[in-house]
Design an enzyme around this catalytic site. Structure first.
Site, PDB file in Angstrom:
ATOM      1  N   GLY A   1      10.310   3.319  56.400  1.00  0.00           N
ATOM      2  CA  GLY A   1       9.246   2.411  56.794  1.00  0.00           C
ATOM      3  C   GLY A   1       8.086   2.481  55.834  1.00  0.00           C
ATOM      4  N   PRO A   2       7.136   1.569  55.976  1.00  0.00           N
ATOM      5  CA  PRO A   2       5.976   1.556  55.082  1.00  0.00           C
ATOM      6  C   PRO A   2       5.088   2.767  55.310  1.00  0.00           C
ATOM      7  CG  PRO A   2       5.724  -0.052  56.846  1.00  0.00           C
ATOM      8  CD  PRO A   2       7.116   0.473  56.960  1.00  0.00           C
ATOM      9  N   PRO A   3       4.180   3.042  54.373  1.00  0.00           N
ATOM     10  CA  PRO A   3       3.286   4.200  54.537  1.00  0.00           C
ATOM     11  C   PRO A   3       2.357   4.029  55.735  1.00  0.00           C
ATOM     12  CG  PRO A   3       3.286   3.401  52.269  1.00  0.00           C
ATOM     13  CD  PRO A   3       4.005   2.376  53.076  1.00  0.00           C
TER      14      PRO A   3
ATOM     15  N   LYS B   1       8.046  -9.223  58.126  1.00  0.00           N
ATOM     16  CA  LYS B   1       7.554 -10.516  57.644  1.00  0.00           C
ATOM     17  C   LYS B   1       6.813 -11.266  58.752  1.00  0.00           C
ATOM     18  CE  LYS B   1      11.134 -11.084  54.101  1.00  0.00           C
ATOM     19  NZ  LYS B   1      12.308 -11.859  53.656  1.00  0.00           N
TER      20      LYS B   1
ATOM     21  N   GLY C   1       3.649   6.848  60.572  1.00  0.00           N
ATOM     22  CA  GLY C   1       3.916   8.069  61.332  1.00  0.00           C
ATOM     23  C   GLY C   1       5.252   8.711  61.069  1.00  0.00           C
TER      24      GLY C   1
ATOM     25  N   SER D   1      14.833 -13.958  48.842  1.00  0.00           N
ATOM     26  CA  SER D   1      14.322 -14.508  50.094  1.00  0.00           C
ATOM     27  C   SER D   1      13.305 -15.626  49.893  1.00  0.00           C
ATOM     28  CB  SER D   1      13.698 -13.402  50.946  1.00  0.00           C
ATOM     29  OG  SER D   1      12.589 -12.840  50.285  1.00  0.00           O
TER      30      SER D   1
END
Length: 825
Positions: free
Chosen positions: A378-380, A750, A383, A707
């Protein structure tokens, strides 16, 4: 040169001084000087010199030796290359060698000076002046002689050149000059100093020079003797200490007195090995190392190496493991208390505990067959790292974390071999040792940022670690014995799976963590972020209040990223400024009123806002479309702009597009150009006379992926048709050459990015409808989603009804001619 100038042929006897030949053949040499009255071998390799020696032997067997000035003997040595003073020697013996060289044994007879060069070709022949020693008979001369002989007697004990035979030769020498020459030859003076000694005729001066060199040799000999005595003393002392220590050990053992440090360490190691619960083969290896440790001296470098290895072996948790807390309600409570959301991770931990509980009920305490290696992607700031500690707390296990980011050496995973200086175990063994249990939770952070270099590939080393079928007997290079990692719960974290090698990714159960919605961020900020930052700043909750509207404005205008790190930094900044205000109020003895952060005063706390809602501002002309993208930082929106300009029919792409995105742009242009012919009435002339420029702003950021296919096609069609894009609308989807809209990834991120940017209408591929189910219902609030299968559906939904095309087809020339003819009639 005439025949009379050459040396005449003598008899084979040594000529007396008065009948030494006036002219001598000269042999250039660079070896030690052969002082008069000495015998010495000479090796001659130059063909010219060998021929000269043969000629000299056939005439008189006496030749002159002159040292070269530069220390090199050349085939074409000239008289100017030689010193003027040398020695006349008689060739006593000649021996021809197999390689063509000649070995001579010469007897040095007398010093001479070259007065005049008679010939230098084919051989050097000089006119000589024989030199006699200048002897001064005095008491000082006798004292110098005795002093030299005394020094020689002392040096004879340590210097192999001053032998007993030489001492006898000095005693029987015909004069003091001979004594000086004997000593100088034994001292092996440097070449320049030896030449200077040869040119010194005064025997007194020779003795004075000799005394300087003899004193230096005596000092060196004394220092050598001192070093030798010290070494022998240390060896003797070590041997004496060893015997005394052995005797002392025996006495202490008889009296029952406590043993020394090494004995105590050996006893402790043996007890810990017996109680460590090691497997039999590991225990056997440890005991063998302990037996080796007993025989090593404490002063040996191997002592500490062996001791460190034994310390590592006995400190590992070979049989220590914590009891799992299998209470599902307790685990759920701990996970909910520490983290908001992250439902997939929590569900997986609950499943893990449920399986363990069922295994315990059946009496099987073995490891879980699959799923004990979890990868959180996952993104920074969402958690990922902190969830590992909460998982360990929920399970009741010990926890250890280390980062893999930037790791380039395989030895950091599997350890260094003990042959290297400073060798140590790998990070895994060190982590388990510090955790203190073999069933701990190990968090491998940033696994997607592993490096690779000439020292090895750490990702390949992790293949064994993260494979449940292999890590039962993990072999660390330092330990060189198998260690069971099967009971360790591995949790890895990554921002993207694109940089993780496929074999490594296949061994992990991937759980994707999307960015937080606005509602989730508000809840997390109120429950976790704000209380924590207030506590760090030393402010009681009642002294600082951030209004809900202000918090929402912070999320939209200052911290739009998927995670919460920026929000945490902003709240920390507000807390520090509020702390300064409260301290000033207290210092001024004013009533400390609570600090309230309002939406209107947010700029005073945080400065100008960082993000603007520019969607409505950018969609003012045809050819501009809003797309949605996914990055390692989470979801984001992007603007795609298209325009035409005079040219030759080229498609120009800018904005750091990658290879895949460039191909998508080419597909979009081909399909739109086909529709321009069939639907908009464009002719080939337009495309021959115009270039089309497609640009994605934020040109410093690389972009790639398929995409944006329908987004680029919509921008191109909007530019050609003159129809603007509808406001607050974005889209994503791959475009095929037949006009089909294909599915893409990262739908949840998105959609969250579109909602953060104020988008109200979203166009998605029909095949991505199943992915929207995973998005929480409150995250889809105020979002209208359209699912499409073809580009024609996209254009109908995205573009306004009316517009002015970029090109209008001209009336046919035949019709214009017919109209003109009717007018004439």
């Amino acid at each position: 040169m005439s025949t009379e100038d050459l040396p005449s042929k003598p008899s084979g006897l040594i000529l007396p001084d008065q009948v030494l030949p006036p002219n001598l053949f000269i042999l250039p040499v660079n070896g030690p000087i052969v002082f008069p009255s000495l015998l010495s071998p000479l090796l001659i390799t130059q063909r010219r010199q060998i021929a000269m020696v043969e000629e000299a032997i056939s005439r008189q067997r006496i030749i002159g030796l002159l040292e070269t000035r530069d220390g090199e003997v050349k085939e074409d040595s000239r008289p100017g290359d030689l010193y003027e003073v040398g020695v006349a020697v008689k060739v006593v013996k000649r021996l021809k060698m197999p390689d063509g060289s000649v070995n001579l044994l010469v007897h040095s007879m007398k010093r001479f000076r070259a007065k005049r060069v008679l010939s230098d070709n084919p051989y050097i022949v000089v006119e000589t002046e024989y030199l006699d020693d200048v002897i001064e008979k005095s008491k000082e001369m006798d004292a110098l002689t005795r002093s030299v002989i005394s020094h020689v007697k002392k040096l004879a004990e340590v210097n192999p050149f001053f032998t007993e035979e030489m001492r006898l030769a000095m005693i029987n020498a015909p004069g003091p000059g001979t004594v000086a020459d004997l000593v100088a030859f034994a001292l092996t003076l440097p070449r320049v100093e030896a030449q200077d000694f040869l040119e010194t005729l005064a025997v007194k001066s020779r003795f004075e020079k000799l005394l300087v060199h003899l004193r230096h040799e005596q000092d060196v000999a004394d220092l050598q003797r001192k070093i030798h005595d010290e070494v022998n003393g240390k060896i003797t002392k070590m041997q004496r200490e060893f015997f005394l220590k052995e005797q002392l050990k025996t006495i202490k053992r008889e009296l029952g007195v406590e043993e020394d440090g090494k004995e105590k360490a050996i006893r402790t190691f043996r007890e810990r090995i017996e109680t460590a619960g090691m497997p039999e083969d590991v225990k056997r290896t440890a005991l063998e190392e302990l037996d080796k440790f007993e025989t090593i001296s404490e002063s040996s470098p191997e002592f500490n190496i062996s001791r460190t290895y034994l310390e590592t072996m006995v400190s590992l948790p070979w049989s220590k493991q914590t009891e799992d807390d299998l209470d599902l309600d307790h685990a759920q409570e701990v996970l909910d208390r520490e983290h908001y959301g992250l439902e997939k991770v929590k569900e997986r931990i609950i499943e893990f505990l449920a399986v363990r509980q069922l295994q315990a009920e059946r009496g099987s305490r073995g490891r879980e067959a699959k799923g004990s290696i979890i990868c959180l992607v996952g993104p920074p700031g969402v958690g990922k790292t902190s969830i590992g500690k909460s998982v360990a707390q929920a399970l009741g296990r010990n926890f250890y974390r280390f980062s893999l980011g930037g790791m380039r050496d395989e030895a950091e995973i599997k350890g260094h071999r003990r042959t290297y200086v400073g060798a140590m175990p790998g990070k895994l063994i060190q982590g388990i040792r510090r955790a203190g249990s073999k069933n701990c939770v190990l968090l491998l952070d940033e696994i997607d940022k592993l490096g690779q270099s000439f020292q090895g590939d750490p990702a390949s080393a992790l293949l064994e670690v993260l494979d449940p079928e292999q890590n039962v007997a993990f072999m660390d290079h330092y330990l060189d014995v198998p260690f069971d990692l099967s009971k360790v719960l591995f949790i890895t974290t990554a921002n993207t799976t694109a940089t993780i090698p496929a074999p490594l990714l296949d061994r992990m159960e991937v759980i994707e963590l999307s960015g937080y919605t606005m509602e989730e961020k508000e809840a997390i900020a109120a429950q976790y972020v704000i209380p924590r930052e207030l506590e760090n700043a030393g402010i009681r909750p009642a002294r600082l209040k951030i209004e809900k509207a202000a918090l929402r404005r912070m999320l939209t205008d200052y911290a739009r990223e998927p995670g919460l790190r920026s929000l945490q930094q902003l709240v920390g900044r507000i807390a520090r400024k509020a702390a300064a205000q409260l301290v000033r109020q207290r210092k001024g003895r004013k009533a400390a009123a609570p600090v309230v952060v309002t939406e209107a005063g947010l700029a005073e706390w945080l400065g100008p806002k960082r993000f603007y809602n520019e969607v409505a501002e950018r969609i003012v002309n045809p050819g501009v479309v809003v797309g949605m993208a996914w990055t390692a930082m989470g979801g984001d929106i992007l603007f795609i702009e298209a325009t035409d300009l005079p040219g030759s029919g080229n498609l120009k792409l800018t904005g750091q597009m990658g290879e895949v995105m460039t191909e998508s742009a080419s597909i979009a242009w081909s399909y739109v150009k086909k529709k321009a012919f069939s639907e908009l009435g464009f002719e080939r002339r337009y495309f021959r006379e115009h270039d089309v420029h497609l640009h994605i702003p934020a040109g410093a950021i690389p972009k790639d992926g398929p995409s944006a296919g329908i987004t680029m096609a919509t921008a191109l069609y909007s530019m050609l048709s003159g129809r603007k894009t509808r406001q607050r609308l974005s889209m994503t989807g791959e475009l095929s050459l037949q006009g089909k809209v294909l599915p893409v990834g990262g739908i949840k991120d998105k959609l969250l990015a579109a909602r953060r940017a104020g988008i109200t209408t979203v166009i998605l591929p029909k095949l991505n409808e199943k992915d929207v189910i995973e998005v929480p219902a409150y995250a889809l609030k105020d979002l209208k989603i359209h699912y499409v299968s073809r580009l024609e559906d996209v254009l109908q939904l995205a573009l306004e009804e009316k517009g002015t095309p970029r090109y209008t087809k001209p009336a046919p020339k035949v019709l214009r001619a017919a109209s003109r003819l009717n007018l004439e009639r």
